[in-house]
Design an enzyme around this catalytic site. Structure first.
Site, PDB file in Angstrom:
ATOM      1  N   GLY A 175       0.831  -1.214   0.000  1.00 37.93           N
ATOM      2  CA  GLY A 175       0.000   0.000   0.000  1.00 37.93           C
ATOM      3  C   GLY A 175       0.858   1.253   0.000  1.00 37.93           C
TER       4      GLY A 175
ATOM      5  CB  SER B 161       0.006   3.773  -4.554  1.00 40.70           C
ATOM      6  OG  SER B 161      -1.090   3.315  -3.790  1.00 40.70           O
TER       7      SER B 161
ATOM      8  CB  VAL C 206      -2.267  -7.402   0.372  1.00 41.17           C
ATOM      9  CG1 VAL C 206      -1.058  -6.578  -0.032  1.00 41.17           C
ATOM     10  CG2 VAL C 206      -3.353  -6.548   1.019  1.00 41.17           C
TER      11      VAL C 206
ATOM     12  CG  ASN D 275       1.178   1.429   4.878  1.00 42.30           C
ATOM     13  OD1 ASN D 275       1.013   2.178   5.834  1.00 42.30           O
ATOM     14  ND2 ASN D 275       0.707   1.718   3.666  1.00 42.30           N
TER      15      ASN D 275
ATOM     16  CB  SER E  20      -4.818   1.787  14.173  1.00 41.16           C
ATOM     17  OG  SER E  20      -5.597   2.852  14.679  1.00 41.16           O
TER      18      SER E  20
ATOM     19  CE1 TYR F 278      -8.131   1.129   9.650  1.00 37.40           C
ATOM     20  CE2 TYR F 278      -8.377   1.907  11.900  1.00 37.40           C
ATOM     21  CZ  TYR F 278      -7.641   1.825  10.739  1.00 37.40           C
ATOM     22  OH  TYR F 278      -6.401   2.435  10.663  1.00 37.40           O
TER      23      TYR F 278
HETATM   24  N1  LIG Z   1      -4.627   7.752   8.391  1.00 33.82           N
HETATM   25  C1  LIG Z   1      -4.696   7.495   9.689  1.00 33.82           C
HETATM   26  O1  LIG Z   1      -5.160   8.329  10.489  1.00 33.82           O
HETATM   27  C2  LIG Z   1      -4.179   6.173  10.206  1.00 33.82           C
HETATM   28  C3  LIG Z   1      -4.075   5.998  11.596  1.00 33.82           C
HETATM   29  C4  LIG Z   1      -3.611   4.790  12.095  1.00 33.82           C
HETATM   30  C5  LIG Z   1      -3.236   3.775  11.217  1.00 33.82           C
HETATM   31  N2  LIG Z   1      -3.361   3.971   9.874  1.00 33.82           N
HETATM   32  C6  LIG Z   1      -2.971   2.859   9.000  1.00 33.82           C
HETATM   33  O2  LIG Z   1      -1.936   3.278   8.136  1.00 33.82           O
HETATM   34  C7  LIG Z   1      -1.995   2.509   6.921  1.00 33.82           C
HETATM   35  C8  LIG Z   1      -1.987   3.449   5.729  1.00 33.82           C
HETATM   36  O3  LIG Z   1      -3.161   4.252   5.780  1.00 33.82           O
HETATM   37  P1  LIG Z   1      -3.276   5.646   5.016  1.00 33.82           P
HETATM   38  O4  LIG Z   1      -3.890   6.594   5.952  1.00 33.82           O
HETATM   39  O5  LIG Z   1      -2.012   5.977   4.344  1.00 33.82           O
HETATM   40  O6  LIG Z   1      -4.398   5.246   3.941  1.00 33.82           O
HETATM   41  P2  LIG Z   1      -4.615   5.715   2.407  1.00 33.82           P
HETATM   42  O7  LIG Z   1      -4.044   7.043   2.182  1.00 33.82           O
HETATM   43  O8  LIG Z   1      -6.064   5.475   2.158  1.00 33.82           O
HETATM   44  O9  LIG Z   1      -3.750   4.641   1.574  1.00 33.82           O
HETATM   45  C9  LIG Z   1      -4.078   3.291   1.642  1.00 33.82           C
HETATM   46  C10 LIG Z   1      -3.072   2.494   0.838  1.00 33.82           C
HETATM   47  O10 LIG Z   1      -3.418   1.106   0.961  1.00 33.82           O
HETATM   48  C11 LIG Z   1      -3.436   0.531  -0.328  1.00 33.82           C
HETATM   49  N3  LIG Z   1      -4.365  -0.592  -0.416  1.00 33.82           N
HETATM   50  C12 LIG Z   1      -5.690  -0.631  -0.097  1.00 33.82           C
HETATM   51  N4  LIG Z   1      -6.198  -1.853  -0.357  1.00 33.82           N
HETATM   52  C13 LIG Z   1      -5.171  -2.588  -0.856  1.00 33.82           C
HETATM   53  C14 LIG Z   1      -5.066  -3.927  -1.307  1.00 33.82           C
HETATM   54  N5  LIG Z   1      -6.125  -4.752  -1.318  1.00 33.82           N
HETATM   55  N6  LIG Z   1      -3.870  -4.378  -1.754  1.00 33.82           N
HETATM   56  C15 LIG Z   1      -2.786  -3.549  -1.760  1.00 33.82           C
HETATM   57  N7  LIG Z   1      -2.819  -2.262  -1.337  1.00 33.82           N
HETATM   58  C16 LIG Z   1      -4.011  -1.797  -0.901  1.00 33.82           C
HETATM   59  C17 LIG Z   1      -3.810   1.650  -1.278  1.00 33.82           C
HETATM   60  O11 LIG Z   1      -3.326   1.312  -2.567  1.00 33.82           O
HETATM   61  P3  LIG Z   1      -4.124   1.656  -3.948  1.00 33.82           P
HETATM   62  O12 LIG Z   1      -4.604   3.079  -3.801  1.00 33.82           O
HETATM   63  O13 LIG Z   1      -3.054   1.485  -4.978  1.00 33.82           O
HETATM   64  O14 LIG Z   1      -5.243   0.667  -4.087  1.00 33.82           O
HETATM   65  C18 LIG Z   1      -3.089   2.835  -0.643  1.00 33.82           C
HETATM   66  O15 LIG Z   1      -1.765   2.910  -1.114  1.00 33.82           O
HETATM   67  C19 LIG Z   1      -3.278   1.660   7.011  1.00 33.82           C
HETATM   68  O16 LIG Z   1      -2.957   0.372   7.447  1.00 33.82           O
HETATM   69  C20 LIG Z   1      -4.080   2.397   8.068  1.00 33.82           C
HETATM   70  O17 LIG Z   1      -4.992   1.564   8.706  1.00 33.82           O
HETATM   71  C21 LIG Z   1      -3.814   5.140   9.339  1.00 33.82           C
END
Ligand SMILES: NC(=O)c1ccc[n+]([C@@H]2O[C@H](COP(=O)([O-])OP(=O)(O)OC[C@H]3O[C@@H](n4cnc5c(N)ncnc54)[C@H](OP(=O)(O)O)[C@@H]3O)[C@@H](O)[C@H]2O)c1
Length: 236
Positions: free
Chosen positions: A9, A11, A57, A83, A132, A146
């Site tokens: 993830g 990108s 994934v 991630n 998280s 989630y």
């Molecule tokens: N944002 C927050 O506040 C926060 C807080 C705590 C933890 N997190 C965790 O941090 C991580 C990243 O989150 P983010 O905030 O950066 O989210 P994001 O901006 O929505 O990005 C999500 C990423 O996951 C990829 N993804 C989704 N489904 C996928 C799949 N089936 N196979 C491969 N890749 C997949 C997407 O790739 P594509 O776009 O190419 O499909 C994208 O690159 C997650 O695990 C999230 O739970 C986030």
């Protein structure tokens, strides 16, 4: 020495930030994407040591192929960062079994699959799972699916630490709120309420979480294993 790193993830959002940090430091990074090909191409254009790799994934065959490609090209993997993640916040009434399963599929079964097949090409190094604070103690009924997936990922981290010992460290990072697309639809009112519970009175930048991941993957963290590192600005 250059390490071979896989960030799932990567990108967008946090994954992109983590991948960029390792790339800036000269490592070879497999930038996994699923839907966001254009974003992945931009990363590839910026860093010659980036290898973009499409893989959902949740799809076991695609995960196997991704690991095989790394094996063919590099022979081994040093750092795996699970991630990729999704959330679908809704009222309980609007939640469906299908969406609940989808979240568990991406956030929990995805990391399980990637670790299962990566074991074949890892004989040292480390695995870092992005969980998280929602998986520990900050609960929101709107994201109960989630939150359960992220709690499951912490449990998985502990079992994987046993499975991969003694040569591979396995840890989880548990961020609080981060500025990424995942929160783009958050209302200002909800955000104001959340900020009241954060001692630093702000959400994290992607770099602030990526720095912790980078440290955990370094030799400076050589005795940190089977741990959950929370990075949330201090909750009150
Ligand atoms: N944002 C927050 O506040 C926060 C807080 C705590 C933890 N997190 C965790 O941090 C991580 C990243 O989150 P983010 O905030 O950066 O989210 P994001 O901006 O929505 O990005 C999500 C990423 O996951 C990829 N993804 C989704 N489904 C996928 C799949 N089936 N196979 C491969 N890749 C997949 C997407 O790739 P594509 O776009 O190419 O499909 C994208 O690159 C997650 O695990 C999230 O739970 C986030």
């Amino acid at each position: 020495m250059k390490r071979v790193v896989l960030v799932t993830g990567a990108s967008k959002g946090l994954g992109k930030g983590i991948a960029s940090l390792f790339l800036n430091e000269g490592d070879i990074v497999y930038v996994n994407y699923n839907k966001s090909l254009d974003e992945a191409i931009l990363i590839k254009g910026k860093y010659p040591n980036a290898r973009i790799i499409k893989c959902d994934v949740t799809d076991e065959d695609q995960v196997k192929s991704m690991i095989l490609k790394i094996k063919d090209e590099e022979g081994h993997l040093d750092v795996l960062i699970n991630n990729a993640g999704i959330c679908m916040d809704t009222t309980l009434e609007d939640k469906t079994k299908e969406n609940f399963k989808k979240i568990i599929d991406v956030n929990l079964i995805g990391p399980f699959l990637v670790c299962k097949y990566a074991k074949d090409i890892m004989d040292k190094g480390c695995i870092i799972n992005i969980s998280s604070t929602n998986g520990i103690d900050t609960y929101y009924p709107y994201s109960m699916d989630y939150d359960a997936s992220k709690a499951g990922l912490i449990s998985l981290t502990h079992n994987l630490a046993l499975e991969f010992a003694p040569n591979i460290r396995v840890n989880a990072v548990a961020p609080g709120w981060i500025h990424t697309d995942m929160n783009k639809d958050m209302s200002d009112e909800f955000k104001r309420e959340e900020l009241k519970h954060i001692l630093l009175n702000r959400f994290a930048n992607v770099e602030e979480i990526a720095n912790v991941v980078y440290f955990l993957a370094s030799d400076k963290a050589s005795y940190i294993n089977n741990s959950v590192i929370r990075v949330d600005g201090g909750l009150k």
